[in-house]
Design a protein around this motif. Structure first.
Motif, PDB file in Angstrom:
ATOM      1  N   ILE A   2      -7.954  -2.788  -4.556  1.00 27.87           N
ATOM      2  CA  ILE A   2      -6.695  -2.911  -4.469  1.00 27.87           C
ATOM      3  C   ILE A   2      -5.983  -2.416  -5.775  1.00 27.87           C
ATOM      4  O   ILE A   2      -4.948  -1.823  -5.769  1.00 27.87           O
ATOM      5  CB  ILE A   2      -6.199  -4.388  -4.245  1.00 27.87           C
ATOM      6  N   ASP A   3      -6.401  -2.914  -6.865  1.00 24.34           N
ATOM      7  CA  ASP A   3      -6.128  -2.547  -8.374  1.00 24.34           C
ATOM      8  C   ASP A   3      -5.945  -0.925  -8.432  1.00 24.34           C
ATOM      9  O   ASP A   3      -5.088  -0.291  -8.921  1.00 24.34           O
ATOM     10  CB  ASP A   3      -7.140  -3.085  -9.165  1.00 24.34           C
ATOM     11  N   TYR A   4      -7.165  -0.140  -7.527  1.00 23.83           N
ATOM     12  CA  TYR A   4      -7.223   1.345  -7.891  1.00 23.83           C
ATOM     13  C   TYR A   4      -6.182   1.830  -7.003  1.00 23.83           C
ATOM     14  O   TYR A   4      -5.322   2.831  -7.508  1.00 23.83           O
ATOM     15  CB  TYR A   4      -8.749   1.571  -7.361  1.00 23.83           C
ATOM     16  N   MET A   5      -5.976   1.308  -5.831  1.00 25.38           N
ATOM     17  CA  MET A   5      -4.944   1.922  -5.053  1.00 25.38           C
ATOM     18  C   MET A   5      -3.626   1.777  -5.179  1.00 25.38           C
ATOM     19  O   MET A   5      -2.616   2.372  -4.767  1.00 25.38           O
ATOM     20  CB  MET A   5      -5.335   1.500  -3.461  1.00 25.38           C
ATOM     21  N   SER A   6      -3.240   0.916  -5.951  1.00 27.22           N
ATOM     22  CA  SER A   6      -2.089   0.421  -6.818  1.00 27.22           C
ATOM     23  C   SER A   6      -1.628   0.962  -8.019  1.00 27.22           C
ATOM     24  O   SER A   6      -0.688   0.628  -8.494  1.00 27.22           O
ATOM     25  CB  SER A   6      -1.675  -1.267  -6.514  1.00 27.22           C
ATOM     26  N   SER A   7      -2.475   1.675  -8.519  1.00 26.59           N
ATOM     27  CA  SER A   7      -2.301   2.534  -9.795  1.00 26.59           C
ATOM     28  C   SER A   7      -1.616   3.695  -9.261  1.00 26.59           C
ATOM     29  O   SER A   7      -1.607   4.230  -8.262  1.00 26.59           O
ATOM     30  CB  SER A   7      -3.520   2.710 -10.266  1.00 26.59           C
ATOM     31  N   PRO A   8      -0.576   4.245 -10.472  1.00 25.11           N
ATOM     32  CA  PRO A   8       0.226   5.418 -10.168  1.00 25.11           C
ATOM     33  C   PRO A   8      -0.188   6.573  -9.405  1.00 25.11           C
ATOM     34  O   PRO A   8       0.207   7.199  -8.430  1.00 25.11           O
ATOM     35  CB  PRO A   8       0.925   5.555 -11.519  1.00 25.11           C
ATOM     36  N   ASP A   9      -1.485   7.145 -10.001  1.00 21.82           N
ATOM     37  CA  ASP A   9      -1.718   8.488  -9.567  1.00 21.82           C
ATOM     38  C   ASP A   9      -2.533   8.422  -8.214  1.00 21.82           C
ATOM     39  O   ASP A   9      -2.052   9.041  -7.342  1.00 21.82           O
ATOM     40  CB  ASP A   9      -3.197   9.025 -10.440  1.00 21.82           C
ATOM     41  N   PRO A  10      -3.351   7.388  -7.734  1.00 16.98           N
ATOM     42  CA  PRO A  10      -3.924   7.330  -6.365  1.00 16.98           C
ATOM     43  C   PRO A  10      -2.760   7.103  -5.501  1.00 16.98           C
ATOM     44  O   PRO A  10      -2.851   7.598  -4.360  1.00 16.98           O
ATOM     45  CB  PRO A  10      -4.934   5.772  -6.679  1.00 16.98           C
TER      46      PRO A  10
ATOM     47  N   TYR B 295       0.711  -1.437   0.041  1.00 20.45           N
ATOM     48  CA  TYR B 295       0.070   0.082  -0.060  1.00 20.45           C
ATOM     49  C   TYR B 295       0.830   1.278  -0.174  1.00 20.45           C
ATOM     50  O   TYR B 295       0.856   2.233  -0.871  1.00 20.45           O
ATOM     51  CB  TYR B 295      -1.009   0.003   1.173  1.00 20.45           C
ATOM     52  N   VAL B 296       1.757   1.299   0.974  1.00 24.03           N
ATOM     53  CA  VAL B 296       2.810   2.456   1.095  1.00 24.03           C
ATOM     54  C   VAL B 296       3.852   1.842   1.570  1.00 24.03           C
ATOM     55  O   VAL B 296       3.878   1.041   2.342  1.00 24.03           O
ATOM     56  CB  VAL B 296       2.282   3.410   1.862  1.00 24.03           C
ATOM     57  N   SER B 297       5.106   2.449   1.611  1.00 19.15           N
ATOM     58  CA  SER B 297       6.411   1.803   1.907  1.00 19.15           C
ATOM     59  C   SER B 297       7.111   3.221   2.547  1.00 19.15           C
ATOM     60  O   SER B 297       7.029   4.479   2.404  1.00 19.15           O
ATOM     61  CB  SER B 297       7.150   1.367   0.842  1.00 19.15           C
ATOM     62  N   THR B 298       8.290   2.889   3.376  1.00 16.83           N
ATOM     63  CA  THR B 298       9.092   3.762   3.742  1.00 16.83           C
ATOM     64  C   THR B 298      10.489   3.369   4.098  1.00 16.83           C
ATOM     65  O   THR B 298      10.704   1.933   4.112  1.00 16.83           O
ATOM     66  CB  THR B 298       8.665   4.545   5.382  1.00 16.83           C
ATOM     67  N   MET B 299      11.656   3.813   4.292  1.00 17.06           N
ATOM     68  CA  MET B 299      12.807   3.222   4.629  1.00 17.06           C
ATOM     69  C   MET B 299      13.062   3.393   6.114  1.00 17.06           C
ATOM     70  O   MET B 299      12.551   4.443   6.973  1.00 17.06           O
ATOM     71  CB  MET B 299      14.043   4.294   4.177  1.00 17.06           C
ATOM     72  N   ILE B 300      13.844   2.644   6.759  1.00 20.00           N
ATOM     73  CA  ILE B 300      14.105   2.694   8.034  1.00 20.00           C
ATOM     74  C   ILE B 300      15.719   2.828   8.039  1.00 20.00           C
ATOM     75  O   ILE B 300      16.452   1.936   7.439  1.00 20.00           O
ATOM     76  CB  ILE B 300      13.838   1.234   9.089  1.00 20.00           C
ATOM     77  N   GLY B 301      16.220   3.941   8.825  1.00 20.54           N
ATOM     78  CA  GLY B 301      17.690   4.318   8.767  1.00 20.54           C
ATOM     79  C   GLY B 301      18.045   4.925  10.062  1.00 20.54           C
ATOM     80  O   GLY B 301      17.367   4.536  11.076  1.00 20.54           O
TER      81      GLY B 301
END
Length: 377
Positions: free
Chosen positions: A300-308, A153-159
């Motif tokens: 899921i298809d909608y939220m994993s599309s580039p603009d959304p 859905y979303v990601s982030t880095m851990i550092g």
């Protein structure tokens, strides 16, 4: 169209404004009732064709999405849990019995998504297009190779976070966390994946391919650092605050939290060490007992599309895990698109790993969680 985090001119209603006006905490938010969705999409002529019930972390949906999803033909009923582990524990019996848990899509951090996948409590996601859009670095986590059962859905880095006022030259090694130069001024993460992953990186190991023996050795190293006074404690959400206040010189932190903190603490910096850093995501899964599987697939298809997904990236200060998401972000939030905490450069991407937890590492993770609980920062 308003940018993420701004009022939607077609509705006069923002998500944060709704929370304030209704007097609700994040756990009590529900989007999708007829009156609220109508408010979010005035002027839409498209009929609602199906309902999708989504449960997510707090404040992880941008203001414009409910109305846009309605126009796309989905009636979104949206609610939030306070803690992912607690949510899974509360619904464990229903998950195990393949009963409806009140959601067609659940958005969970890696650890809980891995638990549901390993337990066979979620359905395969029949969306080859969505799967193909997942960025290569996120396409094959140990808990779900090939992303058969989950889509990020979303990601982030851990550092590592530090403050340039106290460490003007910064650090560039995971080993700094265990360097006596910083004794008593290091804060690790209560999240086992983050702390054990960095202990492995500091030992020259790959946390995406962790074995039970390596995980146990990482716990031993962290426990010794606590006993010696090297580690001040473990933080859940306040690691960046510890750095900004001077309570800590170094802290394991999420890039998303550092970007948010920089508004009030512009001297805080984030670094992915030369040995590497970690990728952390929340993931969309479909429980076996979902009531509307087709609607879940469409969401899921909608939220994993580039603009959304780019709107989410801007709104929540996170990385879009979707191919094309960074390009879409250019037209939504130019400042975010230029920020390496949101769009990491290729050299950083090469150093990022996903914690490779398996059932064999569960004991070490539980031990670290217990250690962290007794030594909170």
């Amino acid at each position: 169209m308003a940018g993420p985090g701004e009022p939607n001119p077609s509705s006069g209603l923002t998500r944060r404004g709704f929370l304030r006006g209704a007097g609700l905490g994040a756990a009590g938010l529900a989007i999708g009732g007829p009156s609220l969705l109508a408010a979010c999409s005035r002027g839409s002529a498209k009929p609602v064709r199906s309902e999708v019930r989504v449960v997510n972390q707090p404040l992880m949906l941008d203001d414009n999405t409910p109305g846009l999803i309605l126009r796309a033909g989905l009636n979104l009923t949206y609610s939030e849990y306070t803690d992912a582990a607690t949510f899974v524990a509360q619904h464990r019996a229903a998950f195990a019995a393949h009963r409806d848990v009140g959601a067609d899509v659940v958005v969970l951090p890696d650890a809980q998504a891995a638990q549901l996948v390993a337990s066979q409590w979620v359905r395969a996601i029949a969306l080859p297009g969505a799967r193909a859009r997942v960025l290569p670095a996120l396409a094959n986590p140990a808990f779900d190779p090939g992303r058969t059962f989950s889509i990020p859905y979303v990601s982030t880095m851990i550092g590592i976070a530090y403050d340039t006022r106290r460490l003007p030259s910064g650090v560039d090694s995971a080993g700094a966390l265990f360097d006596s130069t910083y004794e008593g001024k290091v804060v690790l993460a209560a999240d086992p994946a983050a702390t054990l992953g960095f202990a492995m990186l500091a030992s020259g190991q790959d946390p995406s391919k962790v074995t039970a023996a390596q995980a146990a050795a990482a716990v031993t190293r962290v426990r010794a650092a606590v006993a010696s006074g090297q580690v001040r404690g473990f933080a859940t959400t306040n690691a960046v605050d510890d750095v900004a206040s001077g309570n800590a010189l170094l802290a394991l932190a999420r890039a998303a939290d550092v970007r948010t903190a920089r508004v009030l603490s512009p001297h805080v910096r984030f670094v992915v060490p030369r040995e590497g850093g970690l990728l952390s995501s929340t993931n969309m899964v479909i429980p076996v007992g979902a009531r509307s599987v087709g609607a879940a697939q469409r969401f899921i298809d909608y939220m994993s599309s580039p603009d959304p997904n780019a709107r989410l990236s801007s709104f929540v200060n996170v990385i879009s895990p979707v191919a094309g998401g960074a390009a879409s972000l250019q037209g939504i939030d130019v400042k975010a698109a230029a920020d390496p905490l949101i769009v990491p450069p290729p050299a950083v991407w090469k150093r990022l790993r996903i914690w490779g937890a398996t059932s064999e590492t569960a004991s070490a993770e539980a031990e670290l969680s217990s250690l962290a609980a007794s030594h909170s920062a």
